[in-house]
Design an enzyme around this catalytic site. Sequence first.
Site, PDB file in Angstrom:
ATOM      1  NE  ARG A  84     -47.062 -72.230 -31.544  1.00 13.53           N
ATOM      2  CZ  ARG A  84     -47.407 -71.088 -30.946  1.00 13.53           C
ATOM      3  NH1 ARG A  84     -48.668 -70.786 -30.740  1.00 13.53           N
ATOM      4  NH2 ARG A  84     -46.467 -70.238 -30.543  1.00 13.53           N
ATOM      5  CE  LYS A  99     -54.999 -93.884 -39.030  1.00 11.56           C
ATOM      6  NZ  LYS A  99     -56.130 -93.742 -38.113  1.00 11.56           N
ATOM      7  CG  ASP A 119     -63.042 -89.900 -36.924  1.00 11.32           C
ATOM      8  OD1 ASP A 119     -62.737 -90.026 -38.123  1.00 11.32           O
ATOM      9  OD2 ASP A 119     -62.270 -90.192 -35.990  1.00 11.32           O
ATOM     10  CE1 TYR A 147     -57.895 -95.114 -34.122  1.00 16.35           C
ATOM     11  CE2 TYR A 147     -57.658 -93.225 -32.685  1.00 16.35           C
ATOM     12  CZ  TYR A 147     -57.089 -94.215 -33.452  1.00 16.35           C
ATOM     13  OH  TYR A 147     -55.734 -94.307 -33.549  1.00 16.35           O
TER      14      TYR A 147
HETATM   15  C1  LIG Z   1     -56.318 -93.267 -36.814  1.00 12.96           C
HETATM   16  C2  LIG Z   1     -57.614 -92.676 -36.415  1.00 12.96           C
HETATM   17  C3  LIG Z   1     -57.674 -91.575 -35.552  1.00 12.96           C
HETATM   18  C4  LIG Z   1     -56.443 -90.954 -34.936  1.00 12.96           C
HETATM   19  O1  LIG Z   1     -55.621 -90.422 -35.892  1.00 12.96           O
HETATM   20  P1  LIG Z   1     -54.018 -90.259 -35.703  1.00 12.96           P
HETATM   21  O2  LIG Z   1     -53.604 -89.653 -36.987  1.00 12.96           O
HETATM   22  O3  LIG Z   1     -53.476 -91.630 -35.460  1.00 12.96           O
HETATM   23  O4  LIG Z   1     -53.828 -89.371 -34.528  1.00 12.96           O
HETATM   24  C5  LIG Z   1     -58.915 -91.055 -35.259  1.00 12.96           C
HETATM   25  N1  LIG Z   1     -60.050 -91.591 -35.754  1.00 12.96           N
HETATM   26  C6  LIG Z   1     -60.026 -92.654 -36.579  1.00 12.96           C
HETATM   27  C7  LIG Z   1     -61.305 -93.220 -37.077  1.00 12.96           C
HETATM   28  C8  LIG Z   1     -58.808 -93.235 -36.927  1.00 12.96           C
HETATM   29  O5  LIG Z   1     -58.780 -94.305 -37.732  1.00 12.96           O
END
Ligand SMILES: *Cc1c(COP(=O)(O)O)cnc(C)c1O
Length: 392
Positions: A57, A207, A182, A110
């Site tokens: 962790r 992603k 992000d 998002y």
């Molecule tokens: C998918 C996504 C998230 C969240 O990510 P998870 O892995 O699904 O928790 C946050 N920001 C963006 C731009 C995303 O595409």
Amino acid sequence: MTDLRPETRVVHLPKPSVHGSTPITVPLYQTSGFVFDDPAVFADGMGRPDGAYVYARYSNPTVRALEEAVSDLEGGVAAVAAGSGMGAINTVLLGLLQPGDHVIAQRALYGGTAHMLHDLSERYGLQVTHVPENDPQAVRDAVRPETKLLYLETIANPMTQVADLPGMCAAAREAGILTVVDNTFASPLLCRPLEHGADIVVHSTTKYLSGHADLVGGITVFADDALYRKVWSYSCALGASCDPFAAWLTLRGMQTLALRMERHCANARTVATRLTGHPAVAAVHWPGLPDHPSYELAAKLMPDFGGVLSFDLAGGREAGAKFMSTIEVALLAPSLGGVETLVLHPATTSHRFLDEDGLAAAGIGPGTVRLAIGIEHPEDLWADIARALDAL
Ligand SMILES: *Cc1c(COP(=O)(O)O)cnc(C)c1O
């Protein structure tokens, strides 16, 4: 050699060394904890991220290799991996903010992040002001004594607006507040927000970074060591940590990130350009098209424009639903950044909780379709899309 390009650095990932030699790939340390001879080393490892590994962790060699690789790509000093993108985002928000603090966030966010900011404002007294992603003056106007953080996204979902990172980050810096970006949609191959003045970068590694739609993960990269230590320490307590196997899969996927991004972007260009000329399509949203409102900014910030695009069907909601039922190669699914092309109709899926007015405020039409373009042959993708459009 020190000045290697990102395309080379993702292939030659940093490896933990073993006695006398080093493995070619990063080994998977699938263990919850570590054994000590010396209790002092044990105690020391619990208090800082760069002591001995103690408990998964807190830190783990496979997870650390991922943190070093992504930090290196983003040009940061260190990173903290998380169990999901939302885990990374919440580790940052909860680790740095307290009740009464004020956050300035771009309007197009998002969905999970928008939801969380709303929840934190309702239940924990966080104050949130939304501004356009490209208006530094709006940031200056919104700043208050209790403002702590500016929150941006390099490329927003699903209309692909690009944030004015240099202008927005400079406005935040003048005001003495941190900027969090992000960078999920761009990946560090297209944009490195720390170079434009951001303090923290977050990713959903679910992603493009992992790239194969086989895991959920997240990561936070820091420009500053003190900020890193503070968030690492909070991450240990929060427990939204990254599992070693997910980190290992992410590292494996990352080695082809540069190749994949090239193909995602090239395919998106082919599809976006051809959609523009189709009579069933009213508008196409991809920042690489010269008539996209973010085009000039995007061209300054990125060598290419990403693999996500959306378009508005002239036939509205009904056409959107029909398109979804006709398309075959593109899979009807959430998420993005994997090798397969995925398609969704925001009005009936990701944004179904919004009425027509709410959709309009988010810039989403009833006939808007989002495509997360994969790495298939572009002619197969286009033939599938053209067939679904012609059937409308
Ligand atoms: C998918 C996504 C998230 C969240 O990510 P998870 O892995 O699904 O928790 C946050 N920001 C963006 C731009 C995303 O595409």
